[in-house]
Design a protein around this motif. Structure first.
Motif, mmCIF file in Angstrom:
data_model
loop_
_atom_site.group_PDB
_atom_site.id
_atom_site.type_symbol
_atom_site.label_atom_id
_atom_site.label_comp_id
_atom_site.label_asym_id
_atom_site.label_seq_id
_atom_site.Cartn_x
_atom_site.Cartn_y
_atom_site.Cartn_z
ATOM 1 N N GLN A 24 4.242 -2.707 4.340
ATOM 2 C CA GLN A 24 3.529 -3.079 2.972
ATOM 3 C C GLN A 24 4.432 -4.000 2.338
ATOM 4 O OE1 GLN A 24 1.899 0.255 1.143
ATOM 5 N NE2 GLN A 24 -0.021 0.418 2.452
ATOM 6 N N ILE A 25 5.849 -3.464 2.387
ATOM 7 C CA ILE A 25 6.603 -4.200 1.646
ATOM 8 C C ILE A 25 6.717 -5.843 1.981
ATOM 9 C CG2 ILE A 25 9.174 -4.558 0.933
ATOM 10 C CD1 ILE A 25 9.057 -1.279 0.659
ATOM 11 N N LEU A 26 6.913 -5.777 3.376
ATOM 12 C CA LEU A 26 7.037 -7.118 3.970
ATOM 13 C C LEU A 26 5.987 -7.825 3.840
ATOM 14 C CD1 LEU A 26 8.473 -9.230 6.031
ATOM 15 C CD2 LEU A 26 7.268 -7.675 7.816
ATOM 16 N N GLN A 27 4.618 -7.352 4.083
ATOM 17 C CA GLN A 27 3.356 -8.059 3.956
ATOM 18 C C GLN A 27 3.327 -8.703 2.519
ATOM 19 O OE1 GLN A 27 1.713 -9.220 6.617
ATOM 20 N NE2 GLN A 27 2.950 -7.744 7.766
ATOM 21 N N ALA A 28 3.427 -7.697 1.510
ATOM 22 C CA ALA A 28 3.566 -8.187 0.108
ATOM 23 C C ALA A 28 4.524 -9.313 -0.248
ATOM 24 C CB ALA A 28 3.737 -6.999 -0.995
ATOM 25 N N HIS A 29 5.879 -9.261 0.454
ATOM 26 C CA HIS A 29 6.652 -10.381 0.154
ATOM 27 C C HIS A 29 6.313 -11.512 0.975
ATOM 28 C CE1 HIS A 29 10.759 -12.036 -0.588
ATOM 29 N NE2 HIS A 29 10.687 -12.738 0.375
ATOM 30 N N LEU A 30 5.720 -11.470 2.164
ATOM 31 C CA LEU A 30 5.505 -12.725 2.847
ATOM 32 C C LEU A 30 4.333 -13.379 2.070
ATOM 33 C CD1 LEU A 30 5.389 -11.413 6.531
ATOM 34 C CD2 LEU A 30 6.963 -13.015 5.535
ATOM 35 N N GLN A 31 3.405 -12.873 1.286
ATOM 36 C CA GLN A 31 2.414 -13.282 0.505
ATOM 37 C C GLN A 31 2.949 -14.370 -0.615
ATOM 38 O OE1 GLN A 31 -0.855 -10.521 -0.588
ATOM 39 N NE2 GLN A 31 -1.347 -10.348 1.454
ATOM 40 N N THR A 32 3.900 -14.048 -0.936
ATOM 41 C CA THR A 32 4.632 -14.479 -2.284
ATOM 42 C C THR A 32 5.739 -15.431 -1.757
ATOM 43 O OG1 THR A 32 6.039 -13.038 -2.714
ATOM 44 C CG2 THR A 32 4.091 -12.849 -3.628
ATOM 45 N N CYS A 33 6.198 -15.436 -0.513
ATOM 46 C CA CYS A 33 7.524 -16.176 -0.147
ATOM 47 C C CYS A 33 7.347 -17.014 0.899
ATOM 48 C CB CYS A 33 8.491 -15.053 0.054
ATOM 49 S SG CYS A 33 10.240 -15.999 0.316
ATOM 50 N N ALA A 34 6.917 -18.227 1.048
ATOM 51 C CA ALA A 34 7.049 -19.203 2.020
ATOM 52 C C ALA A 34 8.083 -19.358 2.761
ATOM 53 C CB ALA A 34 6.623 -20.514 1.417
ATOM 54 N N GLU A 35 9.440 -19.217 2.441
ATOM 55 C CA GLU A 35 10.507 -19.200 3.229
ATOM 56 C C GLU A 35 10.556 -18.043 4.041
ATOM 57 O OE1 GLU A 35 15.463 -19.393 2.737
ATOM 58 O OE2 GLU A 35 14.084 -19.116 0.908
ATOM 59 N N CYS A 36 10.297 -16.826 3.702
ATOM 60 C CA CYS A 36 10.406 -15.903 4.629
ATOM 61 C C CYS A 36 9.049 -15.731 5.845
ATOM 62 C CB CYS A 36 10.229 -14.480 4.176
ATOM 63 S SG CYS A 36 11.781 -13.852 3.168
ATOM 64 N N ARG A 37 8.091 -16.460 5.348
ATOM 65 C CA ARG A 37 6.786 -16.791 6.277
ATOM 66 C C ARG A 37 7.136 -17.657 7.228
ATOM 67 N NH1 ARG A 37 3.165 -16.904 1.959
ATOM 68 N NH2 ARG A 37 3.061 -19.347 1.713
ATOM 69 N N GLU A 38 8.143 -18.725 7.057
ATOM 70 C CA GLU A 38 8.572 -19.877 7.909
ATOM 71 C C GLU A 38 9.620 -18.969 8.855
ATOM 72 O OE1 GLU A 38 8.914 -23.420 9.592
ATOM 73 O OE2 GLU A 38 7.295 -22.693 8.239
ATOM 74 N N ILE A 39 10.502 -18.221 8.225
ATOM 75 C CA ILE A 39 11.410 -17.659 9.094
ATOM 76 C C ILE A 39 10.678 -16.757 10.240
ATOM 77 C CG2 ILE A 39 13.198 -15.564 9.217
ATOM 78 C CD1 ILE A 39 14.002 -17.076 6.333
ATOM 79 N N MET A 40 9.543 -15.790 9.727
ATOM 80 C CA MET A 40 9.067 -15.036 10.671
ATOM 81 C C MET A 40 8.297 -16.004 11.641
ATOM 82 S SD MET A 40 6.780 -11.852 10.155
ATOM 83 C CE MET A 40 5.033 -11.993 10.282
ATOM 84 N N HIS A 41 7.788 -17.159 11.240
ATOM 85 C CA HIS A 41 6.869 -17.789 12.291
ATOM 86 C C HIS A 41 7.829 -18.381 13.235
ATOM 87 C CE1 HIS A 41 3.555 -20.437 13.739
ATOM 88 N NE2 HIS A 41 4.443 -21.367 13.414
ATOM 89 N N GLU A 42 9.093 -18.798 12.825
ATOM 90 C CA GLU A 42 10.144 -19.480 13.792
ATOM 91 C C GLU A 42 10.480 -18.202 14.786
ATOM 92 O OE1 GLU A 42 11.239 -22.615 13.996
ATOM 93 O OE2 GLU A 42 9.682 -23.127 12.541
ATOM 94 N N ILE A 43 10.683 -17.080 14.318
ATOM 95 C CA ILE A 43 11.082 -16.108 15.165
ATOM 96 C C ILE A 43 10.035 -15.805 16.285
ATOM 97 C CG2 ILE A 43 11.788 -13.615 15.300
ATOM 98 C CD1 ILE A 43 13.087 -13.787 12.514
ATOM 99 N N GLN A 44 8.889 -15.843 15.550
ATOM 100 C CA GLN A 44 7.828 -15.423 16.720
ATOM 101 C C GLN A 44 7.516 -16.455 17.673
ATOM 102 O OE1 GLN A 44 4.622 -15.092 13.492
ATOM 103 N NE2 GLN A 44 4.160 -13.128 14.358
ATOM 104 N N LYS A 45 7.742 -17.904 17.315
ATOM 105 C CA LYS A 45 7.744 -18.845 18.193
ATOM 106 C C LYS A 45 8.906 -18.774 19.271
ATOM 107 C CE LYS A 45 7.737 -22.703 15.670
ATOM 108 N NZ LYS A 45 7.870 -24.165 15.373
#
Ligand code: ZN
Length: 77
Positions: A24-45
């Motif tokens: 829940q902490i992670l999901q809440a942060h991802l909604q407000t932080c594009a940088e961490c969304r991008e990092i997670m996307h890169e790791i998933q790729k």
């Protein structure tokens, strides 16, 4: 929540090794932080690439296909 504290949660999430509270902490942060969304996307790729590459190098039916092309060694007269 600081991004540096979120990074381990991203890895934990992708490893499916994270409890619901941290998720829940992670999901809440991802909604407000594009940088961490991008990092997670890169790791998933990267994970998807490794999985697809390993599939190319070792398909599950590779051995069966090779064996099918070989002459059957037990049918010699
Ligand atoms: Zn962040």
């Amino acid at each position: 929540m600081d991004c540096k504290q979120i990074r381990p949660l991203i890895h934990g999430y992708l490893d499916e090794d994270i409890d619901s509270e941290k998720n829940q902490i992670l999901q809440a942060h991802l909604q407000t932080c594009a940088e961490c969304r991008e990092i997670m996307h890169e790791i998933q790729k990267a994970i998807a690439f490794v999985q697809s590459a390993s599939h190319i190098h070792a398909p599950s039916d590779f051995t069966a296909k090779v064996m099918a092309k070989l002459p059957a060694p037990t049918k010699a007269n």
